[in-house]
Write a protein that holds these residues in place. Structure first.
Motif, PDB file in Angstrom:
ATOM      1  N   ALA A 130       0.762  -1.276  -0.139  1.00 27.28           N
ATOM      2  CA  ALA A 130      -0.001  -0.003  -0.266  1.00 27.28           C
ATOM      3  C   ALA A 130       0.604   1.201  -0.184  1.00 27.28           C
ATOM      4  N   PHE A 131       0.101   2.581  -0.315  1.00 25.60           N
ATOM      5  CA  PHE A 131       0.944   3.574  -0.097  1.00 25.60           C
ATOM      6  C   PHE A 131      -0.037   4.637   0.594  1.00 25.60           C
ATOM      7  N   VAL A 132      -0.209   4.717   1.732  1.00 23.54           N
ATOM      8  CA  VAL A 132      -0.898   5.323   2.610  1.00 23.54           C
ATOM      9  C   VAL A 132      -0.515   6.984   2.199  1.00 23.54           C
ATOM     10  N   ASN A 133      -1.264   7.726   1.619  1.00 19.96           N
ATOM     11  CA  ASN A 133      -0.601   9.042   1.085  1.00 19.96           C
ATOM     12  C   ASN A 133      -1.058  10.128   1.985  1.00 19.96           C
ATOM     13  N   ASP A 134      -2.216  10.312   2.392  1.00 16.35           N
ATOM     14  CA  ASP A 134      -2.569  11.802   2.660  1.00 16.35           C
ATOM     15  C   ASP A 134      -3.870  11.779   3.875  1.00 16.35           C
ATOM     16  N   VAL A 135      -4.056  12.502   4.436  1.00 11.59           N
ATOM     17  CA  VAL A 135      -5.126  12.500   5.611  1.00 11.59           C
ATOM     18  C   VAL A 135      -6.131  13.811   5.583  1.00 11.59           C
ATOM     19  N   VAL A 136      -7.032  13.695   5.804  1.00  9.48           N
ATOM     20  CA  VAL A 136      -8.064  14.901   6.196  1.00  9.48           C
ATOM     21  C   VAL A 136      -8.845  14.621   7.671  1.00  9.48           C
ATOM     22  N   LEU A 137      -9.057  15.867   8.246  1.00  9.19           N
ATOM     23  CA  LEU A 137      -9.718  15.482   9.439  1.00  9.19           C
ATOM     24  C   LEU A 137     -11.322  16.447   9.227  1.00  9.19           C
ATOM     25  N   THR A 138     -12.422  15.264   9.521  1.00 10.30           N
ATOM     26  CA  THR A 138     -13.723  16.049   9.435  1.00 10.30           C
ATOM     27  C   THR A 138     -14.252  16.129  10.900  1.00 10.30           C
ATOM     28  N   ARG A 139     -15.489  16.588  10.938  1.00  9.33           N
ATOM     29  CA  ARG A 139     -16.021  16.710  12.516  1.00  9.33           C
ATOM     30  C   ARG A 139     -15.945  15.494  13.205  1.00  9.33           C
ATOM     31  N   ASP A 140     -15.967  14.314  12.650  1.00 11.57           N
ATOM     32  CA  ASP A 140     -16.086  13.041  13.383  1.00 11.57           C
ATOM     33  C   ASP A 140     -15.069  12.007  12.869  1.00 11.57           C
ATOM     34  N   ALA A 141     -14.108  12.471  12.163  1.00  9.04           N
ATOM     35  CA  ALA A 141     -13.374  11.281  11.427  1.00  9.04           C
ATOM     36  C   ALA A 141     -11.962  11.798  10.935  1.00  9.04           C
ATOM     37  N   ALA A 142     -11.072  10.929  10.899  1.00 11.32           N
ATOM     38  CA  ALA A 142      -9.740  10.967  10.069  1.00 11.32           C
ATOM     39  C   ALA A 142     -10.008  10.164   8.945  1.00 11.32           C
ATOM     40  N   TRP A 143      -9.868  10.698   7.934  1.00 12.32           N
ATOM     41  CA  TRP A 143      -9.855   9.882   6.708  1.00 12.32           C
ATOM     42  C   TRP A 143      -8.492   9.946   5.773  1.00 12.32           C
ATOM     43  N   PHE A 144      -7.951   8.718   5.522  1.00 15.53           N
ATOM     44  CA  PHE A 144      -6.771   8.246   4.670  1.00 15.53           C
ATOM     45  C   PHE A 144      -6.808   7.786   3.615  1.00 15.53           C
ATOM     46  N   THR A 145      -6.228   8.452   2.543  1.00 16.06           N
ATOM     47  CA  THR A 145      -6.098   7.749   1.210  1.00 16.06           C
ATOM     48  C   THR A 145      -4.971   6.856   0.966  1.00 16.06           C
ATOM     49  N   ASP A 146      -5.050   5.924  -0.020  1.00 17.58           N
ATOM     50  CA  ASP A 146      -4.208   4.936  -0.435  1.00 17.58           C
ATOM     51  C   ASP A 146      -3.970   4.930  -2.095  1.00 17.58           C
ATOM     52  N   SER A 147      -2.701   5.398  -2.421  1.00 17.66           N
ATOM     53  CA  SER A 147      -2.381   5.652  -3.597  1.00 17.66           C
ATOM     54  C   SER A 147      -2.557   4.159  -4.663  1.00 17.66           C
ATOM     55  N   THR A 148      -2.371   3.112  -3.847  1.00 26.70           N
ATOM     56  CA  THR A 148      -2.165   1.778  -4.630  1.00 26.70           C
ATOM     57  C   THR A 148      -3.654   1.034  -4.653  1.00 26.70           C
ATOM     58  N   ASN A 149      -4.195   1.062  -3.444  1.00 26.53           N
ATOM     59  CA  ASN A 149      -5.501   0.531  -3.438  1.00 26.53           C
ATOM     60  C   ASN A 149      -6.846   1.550  -3.348  1.00 26.53           C
ATOM     61  N   PRO A 150      -7.828   0.886  -4.099  1.00 27.63           N
ATOM     62  CA  PRO A 150      -9.038   1.769  -4.173  1.00 27.63           C
ATOM     63  C   PRO A 150      -9.946   1.684  -2.914  1.00 27.63           C
ATOM     64  N   VAL A 151      -9.360   2.314  -1.909  1.00 27.39           N
ATOM     65  CA  VAL A 151      -9.957   2.354  -0.594  1.00 27.39           C
ATOM     66  C   VAL A 151      -9.569   3.463   0.372  1.00 27.39           C
ATOM     67  N   LEU A 152     -10.462   3.943   1.267  1.00 23.99           N
ATOM     68  CA  LEU A 152     -10.090   4.934   2.115  1.00 23.99           C
ATOM     69  C   LEU A 152     -10.291   4.364   3.692  1.00 23.99           C
ATOM     70  N   TYR A 153      -9.220   4.566   4.410  1.00 25.87           N
ATOM     71  CA  TYR A 153      -9.360   4.133   5.570  1.00 25.87           C
ATOM     72  C   TYR A 153      -9.844   5.497   6.714  1.00 25.87           C
ATOM     73  N   LYS A 154     -10.898   4.977   7.545  1.00 26.52           N
ATOM     74  CA  LYS A 154     -11.505   6.050   8.351  1.00 26.52           C
ATOM     75  C   LYS A 154     -11.269   5.748   9.744  1.00 26.52           C
ATOM     76  N   LEU A 155     -10.691   6.628  10.313  1.00 27.62           N
ATOM     77  CA  LEU A 155     -10.714   6.554  12.094  1.00 27.62           C
ATOM     78  C   LEU A 155     -11.587   7.473  12.555  1.00 27.62           C
ATOM     79  N   SER A 156     -12.713   6.693  13.283  1.00 31.47           N
ATOM     80  CA  SER A 156     -14.106   7.361  13.696  1.00 31.47           C
ATOM     81  C   SER A 156     -13.442   8.179  14.949  1.00 31.47           C
ATOM     82  N   LEU A 157     -13.630   9.493  15.276  1.00 32.34           N
ATOM     83  CA  LEU A 157     -13.367  10.220  16.337  1.00 32.34           C
ATOM     84  C   LEU A 157     -14.604  10.705  17.163  1.00 32.34           C
TER      85      LEU A 157
END
Length: 308
Positions: A130-157
């Motif tokens: 994988a290549f976990v590339n970037d992250v954004v913070l929203t009101r209730d989560a952190a979202w990470f992109t993966d430049s290799t795999n078509p998926v977002l990773y979500k950390l609920s906050l």
């Protein structure tokens, strides 16, 4: 007595001028004394940058994952958190002083306390290449992109608490992965109801809903080749186009379904900038220098330009 009054008036005038000109009594990032260039350790290989409400920038190393803290007023800094030996890529800072860091080829993420440099939590996001590339913070989560795999990773906050586990959200719809760097920079839509992702290898910009369904954002025939870091301010989106040394300035509608490029900015200071953060009236960008072979003695910096 008259001499005392004159002295008090002089002090008041001096303080007033300090505030008006951004001096010590009220310095701002527009003050001309803020340096345009911030030197980083040789061999550092910066990629991500995050800035909070204070005049400090946090930069991550592709070489070993260390986090460097720089004072924007002086350009001076030092290593805040020693890296794990794997990359630090995109980063975001929350209001609690927690730095969320994408781990690149390590396929992980970690959260760092910017007061102490201590790692508060680590997350294994992918067990495959994988290549976990970037992250954004929203009101209730952190979202990470993966430049290799078509998926977002979500950390609920929920309530700001760091979760025990990660949620994987497959990407479907218009965004189709191909060869090269796919999903890269990520931001929220202006209305906060969706996410925006740039695809580096195609220059496409996509809106993503909470279930991972993607739709192409209508840019009226424009594209963002080599698109990298994104920064949203109101309805203005700044998109770094790394290898062409450009920041594209876009105006979006509230939902993030349409936009137009209103300006493209370049600078003699740029040497393959990767992403962007803001403080006051300026934008700050790390120069990754991807066209320069990395070596232990290679020099690196971050630079600032007036915010368009």
């Amino acid at each position: 007595m008259l001499r005392t009054i004159r002295l008090l008036c002089a002090i008041v005038t001096t303080l007033g001028l300090a505030v008006a000109t951004g001096g010590p009594a009220g310095a701002t990032s527009s003050d001309r004394r803020y340096p345009e260039s911030i030197s980083l350790p040789n061999g550092f290989r910066p990629e991500g940058i995050a800035i909070g409400s204070g005049p400090f920038a946090y930069l991550g190393s592709l070489a070993n994952g260390s986090i460097y803290r720089a004072d924007l007023r002086t350009g001076l800094g030092s290593i805040l958190s020693e890296g794990p030996g794997t990359p630090s890529v995109g980063m975001k800072l929350d209001e609690r002083g927690r730095l969320f860091v994408a781990g690149g080829t390590a396929g992980d993420a970690r959260v760092i306390d910017t007061r102490t440099g201590r790692v508060l939590a680590s997350y294994r996001l992918s067990t495959t290449p994988a290549f976990v590339n970037d992250v954004v913070l929203t009101r209730d989560a952190a979202w990470f992109t993966d430049s290799t795999n078509p998926v977002l990773y979500k950390l609920s906050l929920r309530g700001g608490r760091l979760p025990a586990d990660v949620v994987r959200v497959p990407l479907t719809g218009d965004l189709v992965y191909g060869t090269g760097i796919n999903a890269n920079g990520i931001a929220a839509t202006p209305d906060g109801r969706g996410l925006i992702i740039v695809q580096s290898n195609t220059g496409g910009l996509f809106r993503v809903d909470g279930s991972g369904v993607t739709s192409r954002i209508d840019l009226q025939g424009e594209a963002l080749p080599q698109g990298d870091g994104l920064l949203l301010r109101g309805r203005t989106l700044y998109a770094v186009q790394n290898r062409i040394n450009t920041v594209a300035v876009l105006r979006l509608n509230a939902s993030g379904t349409e936009g137009r490029v209103v300006q493209r900015v370049t600078s003699a200071l740029f040497d393959v900038p990767t992403t962007v953060a803001s403080f006051g009236s300026r934008l700050y960008l790390p120069n990754a220098r991807f066209t320069t072979p990395p070596a232990p003695d290679t020099t690196y910096n971050a630079v600032s330009i007036p915010r368009p």
